[in-house]
Design a protein around this motif. Structure first.
Motif, mmCIF file in Angstrom:
data_model
loop_
_atom_site.group_PDB
_atom_site.id
_atom_site.type_symbol
_atom_site.label_atom_id
_atom_site.label_comp_id
_atom_site.label_asym_id
_atom_site.label_seq_id
_atom_site.Cartn_x
_atom_site.Cartn_y
_atom_site.Cartn_z
ATOM 1 N N GLY A 75 0.817 -1.211 0.000
ATOM 2 C CA GLY A 75 0.000 0.000 0.000
ATOM 3 C C GLY A 75 0.846 1.254 0.000
ATOM 4 O O GLY A 75 0.576 2.213 -0.748
ATOM 5 N N LEU A 76 1.878 1.263 0.825
ATOM 6 C CA LEU A 76 2.779 2.415 0.876
ATOM 7 C C LEU A 76 3.515 2.593 -0.443
ATOM 8 O O LEU A 76 3.692 3.720 -0.931
ATOM 9 C CB LEU A 76 3.779 2.250 2.013
ATOM 10 N N ALA A 301 7.973 -4.462 -3.264
ATOM 11 C CA ALA A 301 8.151 -3.050 -2.917
ATOM 12 C C ALA A 301 8.434 -2.196 -4.144
ATOM 13 O O ALA A 301 7.836 -1.125 -4.335
ATOM 14 C CB ALA A 301 9.286 -2.904 -1.905
ATOM 15 N N ILE A 302 9.345 -2.654 -4.993
ATOM 16 C CA ILE A 302 9.733 -1.870 -6.178
ATOM 17 C C ILE A 302 8.598 -1.813 -7.200
ATOM 18 O O ILE A 302 8.273 -0.751 -7.738
ATOM 19 C CB ILE A 302 11.002 -2.456 -6.824
ATOM 20 N N ALA A 303 7.966 -2.962 -7.464
ATOM 21 C CA ALA A 303 6.871 -2.989 -8.439
ATOM 22 C C ALA A 303 5.681 -2.169 -7.943
ATOM 23 O O ALA A 303 4.972 -1.550 -8.747
ATOM 24 C CB ALA A 303 6.443 -4.433 -8.707
ATOM 25 N N ALA A 304 5.445 -2.148 -6.628
ATOM 26 C CA ALA A 304 4.327 -1.373 -6.080
ATOM 27 C C ALA A 304 4.519 0.118 -6.345
ATOM 28 O O ALA A 304 3.583 0.814 -6.754
ATOM 29 C CB ALA A 304 4.187 -1.635 -4.583
ATOM 30 N N GLN A 305 5.735 0.627 -6.095
ATOM 31 C CA GLN A 305 5.988 2.037 -6.371
ATOM 32 C C GLN A 305 5.814 2.349 -7.856
ATOM 33 O O GLN A 305 5.224 3.371 -8.231
ATOM 34 C CB GLN A 305 7.388 2.445 -5.916
ATOM 35 N N ASN A 306 6.320 1.483 -8.705
ATOM 36 C CA ASN A 306 6.217 1.733 -10.137
ATOM 37 C C ASN A 306 4.789 1.571 -10.643
ATOM 38 O O ASN A 306 4.373 2.254 -11.581
ATOM 39 C CB ASN A 306 7.162 0.800 -10.905
ATOM 40 N N ARG A 307 4.034 0.706 -10.007
ATOM 41 C CA ARG A 307 2.605 0.610 -10.327
ATOM 42 C C ARG A 307 1.912 1.925 -9.989
ATOM 43 O O ARG A 307 1.123 2.448 -10.775
ATOM 44 C CB ARG A 307 1.974 -0.533 -9.541
ATOM 45 N N CYS A 383 1.534 -9.524 -5.524
ATOM 46 C CA CYS A 383 1.211 -8.737 -4.328
ATOM 47 C C CYS A 383 1.276 -7.244 -4.625
ATOM 48 O O CYS A 383 0.445 -6.465 -4.151
ATOM 49 C CB CYS A 383 2.177 -9.075 -3.183
ATOM 50 N N ALA A 384 2.271 -6.825 -5.403
ATOM 51 C CA ALA A 384 2.426 -5.417 -5.749
ATOM 52 C C ALA A 384 1.218 -4.895 -6.505
ATOM 53 O O ALA A 384 0.877 -3.711 -6.414
ATOM 54 C CB ALA A 384 3.689 -5.208 -6.581
ATOM 55 N N TYR A 385 0.540 -5.767 -7.237
ATOM 56 C CA TYR A 385 -0.645 -5.372 -7.998
ATOM 57 C C TYR A 385 -1.945 -5.737 -7.272
ATOM 58 O O TYR A 385 -3.008 -5.748 -7.886
ATOM 59 C CB TYR A 385 -0.607 -6.005 -9.385
#
Length: 456
Positions: A75-76, A301-307, A383-385
């Motif tokens: 989420g963060l 963590a990295i994919a979440a920020q880029n998403r 998880c990132a998505y």
């Protein structure tokens, strides 16, 4: 404290993020082994058994807590990538509230269930009392252990994997010192090991909070000053987003740990030599799996920020590079373990039967280091998505249909060797990897996996 993971070389970003996380995992594994080592130096079999069983229970609980906290990490990452700082403050505040209340409730439930847990674990009669003391102390320390892991997950969600490494380092050094003081100096046995763990992690929490207050980076980003009382008030939408990702991951990780216990029970029925061999190889494999585990968390963590920043191409590149790293590492481990499998097992046992059986099991099991790396990385990406349910599904199918049945059938069909039993794990991971690739291809448009994004 906050790190922008949406710019620069994807390869370099992945390495800079994953290496501190990998070292953190290594330190946690190391000081867990020190507990057992120091206990063995000053105490007998009863204390060793108590620490071994107790630490296994606590590892399972910690894995579930970290899995649940993955919801906060993802989420963060998403809101920071999209530059919604206020939303990030709400996620942090609600995470603190959720895990504070949850940890106290968990502590109460576990304290009431201590005797039942000891019974289920079939603790030897002479070790029951010390196991009960060990678990009681650790259960009382659940709020500190939870805070320690959740704070680290929050930092990683903000793109900072280095600070948690420092927190783990503080806990590691202090835990080792306290082990020798409590176990060696004060002769507290298993109770000393438990107390050292809880005190060291509580101290690490204090250090993390102090670091947050003093960090210039934190002030510049605004997380320190933007956290207000209203951020800690439960908000249904925020908690729903956290739990939607965290609950499937927690269930998945908990189920995997249970499957390990079941396979251990299957091995125990084949005699003490087999039980010892399987136990040793499981420890070796768990150490080798630190790299795939680091890739999973790094990708999430990295994919979440880029998403969040709509840079989906960078998210996919992160997944690709992580798979390459994991598979390459697995191949190296497989080659080495096929050349000197018995020597590795011999580091933990001098008995010839254990070395031979352990060598057979390791030579087959080590293939899992190659295949598991694939589905670990995809799990982090899903998880990132926000699709952690995918990760839970493929692990559930793998464990129930392949891993556990495969280990059981190998025991029945090949009672004189452990090699076939060792193949059950990589066979299960192969099924998981195939499912992950199919899910990615089928749902790539629906969930935005294939959206175009700017690459820098």
């Amino acid at each position: 404290m906050e790190k922008d993971l949406t710019k620069g070389s994807v390869w370099k970003v992945l390495l800079r993020f994953s290496l501190p996380y990998l070292l953190s995992c290594f330190l946690q594994t190391f000081y867990g082994m020190v507990d057992l080592y120091v206990t063995g130096q000053y105490n007998g079999a009863a204390a060793i058994s108590a620490v071994s069983v107790g630490s296994q229970v606590m590892h399972m609980i910690t894995v579930v807590i970290v899995g649940l906290a993955m919801g906060s990490t993802v989420g963060l990452g998403v809101v920071i990538g999209s530059k919604h700082t206020e939303r990030a403050s709400r996620i942090i505040g609600n995470s603190v509230t959720l895990f504070a209340i949850g940890s106290v409730a968990l502590m109460a439930v576990l304290l009431l269930a201590t005797d039942g847990i000891i019974t289920v674990m079939s603790v030897p009669a002479e070790a029951v009392e010390q196991t009960k003391v060990y678990l009681t102390i650790c259960f009382i320390g659940i709020p500190f252990i939870t805070a320690y892991n959740v704070i680290s997950c929050i930092y990683r969600g903000m793109g900072d994997s280095r600070s948690p490494m420092y927190f783990v380092g503080v806990a590691c050094v202090l835990n080792i010192v306290l082990d020798f003081l409590f176990i060696g100096g004060l002769q507290m046995g298993a109770a000393g090991a438990a107390l050292g763990t809880v005190v060291s992690q509580a101290s690490s929490v204090v250090f993390a909070l102090f670091f947050l207050r003093r960090s210039r980076a934190a002030s510049s980003v605004g997380f320190d000053f933007f956290l207000r009382r209203k951020d800690f008030l439960p908000e249904r939408a925020v908690l729903s987003d956290i739990l939607k990702v965290g609950v499937p991951v927690a269930c998945q990780d908990g189920f995997i740990q249970i499957s390990f216990l079941v396979i251990t029970m299957i091995a125990n029925r084949r005699g003490v030599d087999v039980a010892a061999s399987v136990g040793i190889v499981e420890k070796i494999i768990s150490f080798l799996f630190l790299v795939p585990s680091a890739m999973l968390s790094s990708v999430s963590a990295i994919a979440a920020q880029n998403r969040g920043a709509n840079r989906h191409d960078r998210a996919r590149q992160t997944l690709f590079y992580a798979v390459v790293i994991s598979v390459s590492f697995g191949i190296v481990c497989t080659v080495i373990c096929h050349i000197i499998p018995e020597q590795f097992v011999g580091l933990f046992s001098s008995e010839e039967a254990v070395r031979v059986l352990g060598g057979q099991y390791l030579r087959a099991y080590v293939f899992d280091c190659i295949v598991a790396g694939i589905h670990f990385c995809f799990s982090g990406f899903f998880c990132a998505y926000g699709q952690s349910g995918f990760s839970f599904a493929h692990n559930l199918i793998s464990v129930l249909l392949v891993r556990i049945p495969g280990a059981y059938l190998a025991t029945k069909l090949y009672p004189d060797t452990l090699y076939p039993m060792g193949l059950a794990a990589p066979a299960g991971s192969t099924v998981s990897a195939i499912i992950c690739i199919v899910l990615f291809l089928v749902f790539r448009k629906k969930f935005g996996f294939e959206k175009k994004g700017q690459s820098i």
